[in-house]
Design an enzyme around this catalytic site. Sequence first.
Site, PDB file in Angstrom:
ATOM      1  N   TYR A   1      16.522  30.338   4.413  1.00  0.00           N
ATOM      2  CA  TYR A   1      15.467  31.179   4.986  1.00  0.00           C
ATOM      3  C   TYR A   1      15.598  31.288   6.505  1.00  0.00           C
ATOM      4  O   TYR A   1      15.807  30.282   7.191  1.00  0.00           O
ATOM      5  CB  TYR A   1      14.097  30.576   4.676  1.00  0.00           C
ATOM      6  CG  TYR A   1      13.740  30.589   3.210  1.00  0.00           C
ATOM      7  CD1 TYR A   1      13.658  31.788   2.504  1.00  0.00           C
ATOM      8  CD2 TYR A   1      13.485  29.401   2.539  1.00  0.00           C
ATOM      9  CE1 TYR A   1      13.313  31.793   1.149  1.00  0.00           C
ATOM     10  CE2 TYR A   1      13.150  29.400   1.191  1.00  0.00           C
ATOM     11  CZ  TYR A   1      13.072  30.594   0.508  1.00  0.00           C
ATOM     12  OH  TYR A   1      12.743  30.598  -0.816  1.00  0.00           O
TER      13      TYR A   1
ATOM     14  N   LYS B   1       0.848  -1.197   0.000  1.00  0.00           N
ATOM     15  CA  LYS B   1       0.000   0.000   0.000  1.00  0.00           C
ATOM     16  C   LYS B   1       0.885   1.250   0.000  1.00  0.00           C
ATOM     17  O   LYS B   1       2.098   1.168   0.228  1.00  0.00           O
ATOM     18  CB  LYS B   1      -0.905  -0.008   1.232  1.00  0.00           C
ATOM     19  CG  LYS B   1      -0.170   0.108   2.540  1.00  0.00           C
ATOM     20  CD  LYS B   1      -1.123   0.090   3.723  1.00  0.00           C
ATOM     21  CE  LYS B   1      -0.345   0.283   5.005  1.00  0.00           C
ATOM     22  NZ  LYS B   1      -1.151   0.795   6.089  1.00  0.00           N
TER      23      LYS B   1
HETATM   24  C1  LIG Z   1      -3.892  -3.529   8.187  1.00  0.00           C
HETATM   25  C2  LIG Z   1      -2.410  -3.502   7.999  1.00  0.00           C
HETATM   26  N1  LIG Z   1      -1.736  -4.652   7.923  1.00  0.00           N
HETATM   27  C3  LIG Z   1      -0.397  -4.691   7.757  1.00  0.00           C
HETATM   28  C4  LIG Z   1       0.335  -3.518   7.660  1.00  0.00           C
HETATM   29  C5  LIG Z   1       1.829  -3.616   7.479  1.00  0.00           C
HETATM   30  O1  LIG Z   1       2.499  -3.123   8.608  1.00  0.00           O
HETATM   31  P1  LIG Z   1       4.088  -3.175   8.709  1.00  0.00           P
HETATM   32  O2  LIG Z   1       4.603  -2.221   7.680  1.00  0.00           O
HETATM   33  O3  LIG Z   1       4.374  -2.723  10.105  1.00  0.00           O
HETATM   34  O4  LIG Z   1       4.498  -4.559   8.449  1.00  0.00           O
HETATM   35  C6  LIG Z   1      -0.320  -2.308   7.736  1.00  0.00           C
HETATM   36  C7  LIG Z   1       0.453  -1.055   7.670  1.00  0.00           C
HETATM   37  O5  LIG Z   1       0.246  -0.102   8.340  1.00  0.00           O
HETATM   38  C8  LIG Z   1      -1.732  -2.282   7.906  1.00  0.00           C
HETATM   39  O6  LIG Z   1      -2.405  -1.137   7.975  1.00  0.00           O
END
Ligand SMILES: Cc1ncc(COP(=O)(O)O)c(C=O)c1O
Length: 367
Positions: free
Chosen positions: A261, A35
């Site tokens: 800045y 994701k």
């Molecule tokens: C529902 C869910 N599962 C798994 C993960 C993966 O987490 P990680 O990157 O800590 O392995 C995430 C990431 O935030 C998540 O939202």
Amino acid sequence: MSAFTGITVDREALIANYATVASVVAPAGVIAVVKADAYGHGALECAQAFVDAGAEWLGVADIDEALALRAGGIGDDVRILAWLHAPDEDFRRAAAADITPAVSSVEQLATAVDAEVPRVHLVVDTGLSRNGAVESEWPELFALAGSLAASGARTRIEGVMSHLSNASEPDDAAQGAALERALAGLATVGVVPDVVHLAASAAALSLPSLRHDLVRTGIALYGLSPVPGRTSAELGLRPAMTVTASVLRLIPVRAGEGVSYGYTHRAERDTTLAIVGLGYADGFDRAFGNRVDVAIGGRRFPVVGRVAMNAMHIDVGDAPVAVGDEVVLWGDPATGVPAVEEWAAAIGTINYEIVARLGRGVPRRMS
Ligand SMILES: Cc1ncc(COP(=O)(O)O)c(C=O)c1O
């Protein structure tokens, strides 16, 4: 010659990290979480690398991300799970592209059934208070889940998932116990899922009792540690991302002259500033100035003054730095360059945020 300015992702590191995680968690399987554009590493390219490494499951937040993977060529021999949905999501496009929605409510489950989605996972909230049905909603959700088989619906409850808060070991254990209550509740209505998954990277690597059938790992696959205080190397992981920039200009400044800045930095001696073309428009926090180092030619130099929209300043002293030279902002610290964790600590955040917030316009390549 000008050095590459942007993100380089080491495909071999992704593949090695997948193999490491898969062997640590076996016999549990791995859902490779891609994701948020694979936490800034490039969703499609990373998904392909993980599939080449043996991944049978990919995880994304929403159906749009899942569809982009299918459109990019991830075939339906690879399962794609998506768990966060807009209120008006109708799941028909998920069904058409063989994407598995994880549903969090009676409404979402009913919508998935209407869309004739073949398989869904149920998301139960066990303490994160974010996505997922909370315990008071379980009886109604489980009743609908239990009625599906008898009603002739095409949709089957394939999986049950929850997500940990990573607050403490006792809190994780309490969430594990809550998940067991949910599974017991489902069993009373005749629903026994094929797969249960709770652990993300932190628990996958360190809490074997919470691994269940699958773990959903993101950060570890990118070679970064999910646990503050434990390095990638200690976990057997290789950071896949290196961020480099080319020196655009060299500016001589005299002792006492202000830099960038607001003059949050003044040269302590006559020195030279190297300017690179990455700034807060690219996701580099304005507050990094005066708090982090970069590496040029194997030596470290400080970022000085405020990070600007498209540029930052590096004090290179009298080192033999030339226009076009490569500046490494962060990469694999095993190679002597700064770790992304140093940049995270500098502004009080975690490695996840630093890599995931990089601008989508920053050039990216796989090595
Ligand atoms: C529902 C869910 N599962 C798994 C993960 C993966 O987490 P990680 O990157 O800590 O392995 C995430 C990431 O935030 C998540 O939202």
